[in-house]
Design a protein around this motif. Sequence first.
Motif, PDB file in Angstrom:
ATOM      1  N   ARG A   6       0.878  -1.181   0.000  1.00  0.00           N
ATOM      2  CA  ARG A   6       0.000   0.000   0.000  1.00  0.00           C
ATOM      3  C   ARG A   6       0.907   1.220   0.000  1.00  0.00           C
ATOM      4  O   ARG A   6       1.197   1.804   1.038  1.00  0.00           O
ATOM      5  CB  ARG A   6      -0.911   0.000   1.228  1.00  0.00           C
ATOM      6  CG  ARG A   6      -1.916  -1.140   1.231  1.00  0.00           C
ATOM      7  CD  ARG A   6      -2.783  -1.087   2.473  1.00  0.00           C
ATOM      8  NE  ARG A   6      -3.565   0.134   2.535  1.00  0.00           N
ATOM      9  CZ  ARG A   6      -4.714   0.309   1.915  1.00  0.00           C
ATOM     10  NH1 ARG A   6      -5.216  -0.634   1.171  1.00  0.00           N
ATOM     11  NH2 ARG A   6      -5.377   1.449   2.026  1.00  0.00           N
ATOM     12  N   ALA A  12      -3.701   6.725  -3.945  1.00  0.00           N
ATOM     13  CA  ALA A  12      -4.606   5.671  -4.388  1.00  0.00           C
ATOM     14  C   ALA A  12      -6.054   6.075  -4.199  1.00  0.00           C
ATOM     15  O   ALA A  12      -6.949   5.527  -4.815  1.00  0.00           O
ATOM     16  CB  ALA A  12      -4.333   4.377  -3.608  1.00  0.00           C
ATOM     17  N   LYS A 108      -9.637   2.983  -1.546  1.00  0.00           N
ATOM     18  CA  LYS A 108      -8.851   2.132  -2.438  1.00  0.00           C
ATOM     19  C   LYS A 108      -9.624   1.862  -3.732  1.00  0.00           C
ATOM     20  O   LYS A 108      -9.053   1.896  -4.828  1.00  0.00           O
ATOM     21  CB  LYS A 108      -8.503   0.816  -1.755  1.00  0.00           C
ATOM     22  CG  LYS A 108      -7.612  -0.100  -2.588  1.00  0.00           C
ATOM     23  CD  LYS A 108      -7.198  -1.323  -1.807  1.00  0.00           C
ATOM     24  CE  LYS A 108      -6.273  -2.217  -2.642  1.00  0.00           C
ATOM     25  NZ  LYS A 108      -5.822  -3.409  -1.902  1.00  0.00           N
ATOM     26  N   LEU A 169       0.830   1.776  -9.146  1.00  0.00           N
ATOM     27  CA  LEU A 169      -0.335   1.730  -8.263  1.00  0.00           C
ATOM     28  C   LEU A 169      -1.136   0.441  -8.427  1.00  0.00           C
ATOM     29  O   LEU A 169      -1.574  -0.160  -7.441  1.00  0.00           O
ATOM     30  CB  LEU A 169      -1.228   2.947  -8.507  1.00  0.00           C
ATOM     31  CG  LEU A 169      -0.627   4.298  -8.102  1.00  0.00           C
ATOM     32  CD1 LEU A 169      -1.583   5.439  -8.447  1.00  0.00           C
ATOM     33  CD2 LEU A 169      -0.307   4.327  -6.622  1.00  0.00           C
ATOM     34  N   SER A 173      -0.087  -1.188  -5.047  1.00  0.00           N
ATOM     35  CA  SER A 173      -1.113  -0.693  -4.141  1.00  0.00           C
ATOM     36  C   SER A 173      -2.364  -1.554  -4.205  1.00  0.00           C
ATOM     37  O   SER A 173      -2.973  -1.845  -3.186  1.00  0.00           O
ATOM     38  CB  SER A 173      -1.468   0.756  -4.479  1.00  0.00           C
ATOM     39  OG  SER A 173      -2.485   1.235  -3.631  1.00  0.00           O
TER      40      SER A 173
END
Length: 213
Positions: A6, A12, A108, A169, A173
Amino acid sequence: MSIPRRVCPSFAAGHDKRMSKEEVLSFSIISLLYIKGGGFSMIIYLQTIADPGDKSKFEYVYLTYRAFMFYIANGILHNAQDAEDAVHNAFLSIAKNIEKIGDPASLKTKGYISIITERKAIDLYRERKKYESDELAEEEAGISFPLPEEHGLDWCISKLPPRYRQVILLKYSHGYSTKEIAEILCISSAAASKLDQRAKKRLYELCQKEGIL
């Protein structure tokens, strides 16, 4: 270089920012026109989803984020019809990967949706401009993010070219595999792997330059 799974919650999350009164007004008008026009019918996407729980999840995503997605796409394409097409393509991709979305109301999820929408809008932009080389992807249009105040990892990621930022990302992430990223970006697995390597190399160089490594 090891990058946390993350990497940057604020980034994000879609990197919300304070908009000027003119931007708020423009966003409101665009959103109302898009919603009034209906865009593409949600039924088109629901027909591609089998699980009832996933259908409910998609309905929430569609009703909550479609105006936000249109705003992103139109900001890149500056053409309402093209923006609707980009949003349509983004929804097709989201429907295909709906099982990967946990809480549809989470930051998210909003970040993931913004990445997918940006990617689809850029694809249309490149098609319209007849870009033929992947190397030109480094200079392509993307979402304009305000730079974080502190020169940390968030700042370095915000400075990456759009496609590099999207790969970082999506993989680190949001947890997508190289194969899945290739499908999302409509490129081969080999190209996605090379893109990942280039993105990490560029991010590493930026981090070194800023003295955070």
